[in-house]
Design a protein around this motif. Structure first.
Motif, PDB file in Angstrom:
ATOM      1  N   THR A 202      25.133  33.091  34.989  1.00  0.00           N
ATOM      2  CA  THR A 202      24.451  31.715  35.131  1.00  0.00           C
ATOM      3  C   THR A 202      22.991  31.928  35.561  1.00  0.00           C
ATOM      4  OG1 THR A 202      25.123  31.460  37.492  1.00  0.00           O
ATOM      5  CG2 THR A 202      26.624  30.573  35.662  1.00  0.00           C
ATOM      6  N   ARG A 203      22.235  30.872  35.186  1.00  0.00           N
ATOM      7  CA  ARG A 203      20.983  31.026  35.553  1.00  0.00           C
ATOM      8  C   ARG A 203      20.300  29.743  35.719  1.00  0.00           C
ATOM      9  NH1 ARG A 203      15.789  32.078  31.803  1.00  0.00           N
ATOM     10  NH2 ARG A 203      14.478  33.041  33.294  1.00  0.00           N
ATOM     11  N   ARG A 204      19.368  29.154  36.685  1.00  0.00           N
ATOM     12  CA  ARG A 204      18.896  28.033  36.654  1.00  0.00           C
ATOM     13  C   ARG A 204      17.289  28.200  36.487  1.00  0.00           C
ATOM     14  NH1 ARG A 204      19.918  23.747  41.484  1.00  0.00           N
ATOM     15  NH2 ARG A 204      21.654  23.365  40.144  1.00  0.00           N
ATOM     16  N   VAL A 205      16.907  27.249  35.676  1.00  0.00           N
ATOM     17  CA  VAL A 205      15.447  27.097  35.323  1.00  0.00           C
ATOM     18  C   VAL A 205      14.798  25.863  35.479  1.00  0.00           C
ATOM     19  CG1 VAL A 205      14.022  27.605  33.315  1.00  0.00           C
ATOM     20  CG2 VAL A 205      15.905  29.090  33.601  1.00  0.00           C
ATOM     21  N   ALA A 206      13.786  25.750  36.099  1.00  0.00           N
ATOM     22  CA  ALA A 206      12.951  24.348  36.291  1.00  0.00           C
ATOM     23  C   ALA A 206      12.060  24.310  34.874  1.00  0.00           C
ATOM     24  CB  ALA A 206      12.306  24.365  37.538  1.00  0.00           C
ATOM     25  N   ILE A 207      12.135  23.274  34.049  1.00  0.00           N
ATOM     26  CA  ILE A 207      11.372  23.113  33.163  1.00  0.00           C
ATOM     27  C   ILE A 207      10.086  22.708  33.631  1.00  0.00           C
ATOM     28  CG2 ILE A 207      10.970  21.918  30.793  1.00  0.00           C
ATOM     29  CD1 ILE A 207      13.095  24.106  30.650  1.00  0.00           C
ATOM     30  N   THR A 208       8.909  22.728  33.164  1.00  0.00           N
ATOM     31  CA  THR A 208       7.687  22.341  33.801  1.00  0.00           C
ATOM     32  C   THR A 208       6.778  22.194  32.733  1.00  0.00           C
ATOM     33  OG1 THR A 208       6.450  24.540  33.996  1.00  0.00           O
ATOM     34  CG2 THR A 208       7.825  23.674  36.097  1.00  0.00           C
ATOM     35  N   PRO A 209       5.681  21.171  32.720  1.00  0.00           N
ATOM     36  CA  PRO A 209       4.365  21.354  31.614  1.00  0.00           C
ATOM     37  C   PRO A 209       3.833  22.514  31.251  1.00  0.00           C
ATOM     38  CG  PRO A 209       4.504  19.259  33.029  1.00  0.00           C
ATOM     39  CD  PRO A 209       5.491  20.313  33.947  1.00  0.00           C
TER      40      PRO A 209
ATOM     41  N   LEU B  61       5.809  15.396  19.532  1.00  0.00           N
ATOM     42  CA  LEU B  61       6.632  15.075  20.720  1.00  0.00           C
ATOM     43  C   LEU B  61       6.574  16.003  21.893  1.00  0.00           C
ATOM     44  CD1 LEU B  61      10.099  14.369  18.299  1.00  0.00           C
ATOM     45  CD2 LEU B  61       8.688  12.891  19.525  1.00  0.00           C
ATOM     46  N   HIS B  62       6.053  17.244  21.410  1.00  0.00           N
ATOM     47  CA  HIS B  62       5.798  18.225  22.621  1.00  0.00           C
ATOM     48  C   HIS B  62       4.615  18.206  23.275  1.00  0.00           C
ATOM     49  CE1 HIS B  62       9.686  19.491  21.225  1.00  0.00           C
ATOM     50  NE2 HIS B  62       9.433  19.784  19.833  1.00  0.00           N
ATOM     51  N   THR B  63       3.481  17.643  22.558  1.00  0.00           N
ATOM     52  CA  THR B  63       2.010  17.750  22.674  1.00  0.00           C
ATOM     53  C   THR B  63       1.393  16.465  23.292  1.00  0.00           C
ATOM     54  OG1 THR B  63       1.347  17.479  20.780  1.00  0.00           O
ATOM     55  CG2 THR B  63       1.894  19.634  21.481  1.00  0.00           C
ATOM     56  N   ASP B  64       1.867  15.484  22.942  1.00  0.00           N
ATOM     57  CA  ASP B  64       1.369  14.218  23.312  1.00  0.00           C
ATOM     58  C   ASP B  64       2.350  13.072  24.020  1.00  0.00           C
ATOM     59  OD1 ASP B  64       0.238  11.426  22.914  1.00  0.00           O
ATOM     60  OD2 ASP B  64      -0.752  11.976  21.193  1.00  0.00           O
ATOM     61  N   ASP B  65       2.199  12.897  25.328  1.00  0.00           N
ATOM     62  CA  ASP B  65       3.044  11.852  26.236  1.00  0.00           C
ATOM     63  C   ASP B  65       3.076  10.570  25.417  1.00  0.00           C
ATOM     64  OD1 ASP B  65       3.683  13.579  28.105  1.00  0.00           O
ATOM     65  OD2 ASP B  65       1.990  13.184  29.146  1.00  0.00           O
ATOM     66  N   GLY B  66       1.772  10.032  25.018  1.00  0.00           N
ATOM     67  CA  GLY B  66       1.944   8.642  24.320  1.00  0.00           C
ATOM     68  C   GLY B  66       2.736   8.677  23.112  1.00  0.00           C
ATOM     69  N   PHE B  67       2.459   9.547  22.168  1.00  0.00           N
ATOM     70  CA  PHE B  67       3.244   9.697  21.055  1.00  0.00           C
ATOM     71  C   PHE B  67       4.733   9.623  21.089  1.00  0.00           C
ATOM     72  CE2 PHE B  67       5.370  11.678  17.493  1.00  0.00           C
ATOM     73  CZ  PHE B  67       5.063  10.992  16.489  1.00  0.00           C
ATOM     74  N   ALA B  68       4.999  10.554  22.116  1.00  0.00           N
ATOM     75  CA  ALA B  68       6.596  10.661  22.734  1.00  0.00           C
ATOM     76  C   ALA B  68       6.988   9.517  23.062  1.00  0.00           C
ATOM     77  CB  ALA B  68       6.682  11.943  23.432  1.00  0.00           C
TER      78      ALA B  68
ATOM     79  N   PHE C 105      10.822   8.289  23.999  1.00  0.00           N
ATOM     80  CA  PHE C 105      11.223   9.668  24.717  1.00  0.00           C
ATOM     81  C   PHE C 105      10.653   9.325  26.311  1.00  0.00           C
ATOM     82  CE2 PHE C 105      11.760  11.350  20.775  1.00  0.00           C
ATOM     83  CZ  PHE C 105      12.961  11.788  20.738  1.00  0.00           C
ATOM     84  N   GLY C 106       9.960   8.410  26.497  1.00  0.00           N
ATOM     85  CA  GLY C 106       9.136   8.310  27.832  1.00  0.00           C
ATOM     86  C   GLY C 106       8.234   9.190  27.947  1.00  0.00           C
ATOM     87  N   ALA C 107       8.192  10.123  27.640  1.00  0.00           N
ATOM     88  CA  ALA C 107       7.002  11.217  27.575  1.00  0.00           C
ATOM     89  C   ALA C 107       7.269  12.442  26.787  1.00  0.00           C
ATOM     90  CB  ALA C 107       6.672  11.821  29.112  1.00  0.00           C
ATOM     91  N   ARG C 108       6.397  13.405  26.517  1.00  0.00           N
ATOM     92  CA  ARG C 108       6.521  14.665  25.833  1.00  0.00           C
ATOM     93  C   ARG C 108       7.954  15.406  26.228  1.00  0.00           C
ATOM     94  NH1 ARG C 108       2.950  19.564  26.694  1.00  0.00           N
ATOM     95  NH2 ARG C 108       2.644  19.432  28.751  1.00  0.00           N
TER      96      ARG C 108
END
Length: 127
Positions: free
Chosen positions: A15-22, A38-45, A50-53
């Motif tokens: 097992t492994r735990r990873v925090a996803i960060t910008p 979807l991965h680069t633009d908060d407004g587009f996402a 999706f709320g944010a990217r």
């Protein structure tokens, strides 16, 4: 001469735990060159619901590799095929709990089938 292959037991899990960060996402995007908004633009996402990217699916998949290597317990393993299913998007604030579990072994051929799963809380996001 290479060391003999050590075949792990069915049911063995790493097992492994990873925090996803910008910052992690931005580093992956710089490496991959993927310009998907979807991965680069908060407004587009956000406009897409999706709320944010969101995190890149292949980055999430790549983060499973250390658990895969650990459960196999052998340096230099060769992945012959991989099938992934994305169950839901991963936010850039999520924490992934990753598990790699030996599902099947064919010792005579040196084949090991490993199940990979990434969860955010109780929800499976990748399998």
């Amino acid at each position: 001469m290479p060391a003999p292959l050590q075949i792990p037991a069915v049911g063995a899990t790493a097992t492994r735990r990873v925090a996803i960060t910008p910052a992690l996402e931005d580093a992956f995007l710089a490496l991959s060159g993927d310009p998907n908004p979807l991965h680069t633009d908060d407004g587009f996402a956000a406009a897409q619901g999706f709320g944010a990217r969101i995190a890149h699916g292949l980055m999430v998949a790549g983060l499973t590799l250390p658990a895969l290597g650990e459960v196999l317990g052998t340096p230099g393993f060769l992945c012959l095929t991989q099938s992934l299913k994305y169950h839901r998007p991963v936010a850039l604030t999520d924490v992934l709990d990753i598990a790699a579990t030996i599902r099947h072994v064919t010792p005579a051929l040196g084949i090991v089938v490993v199940g990979l799963e990434a969860r955010v809380g109780a929800q499976v996001v990748l399998s």
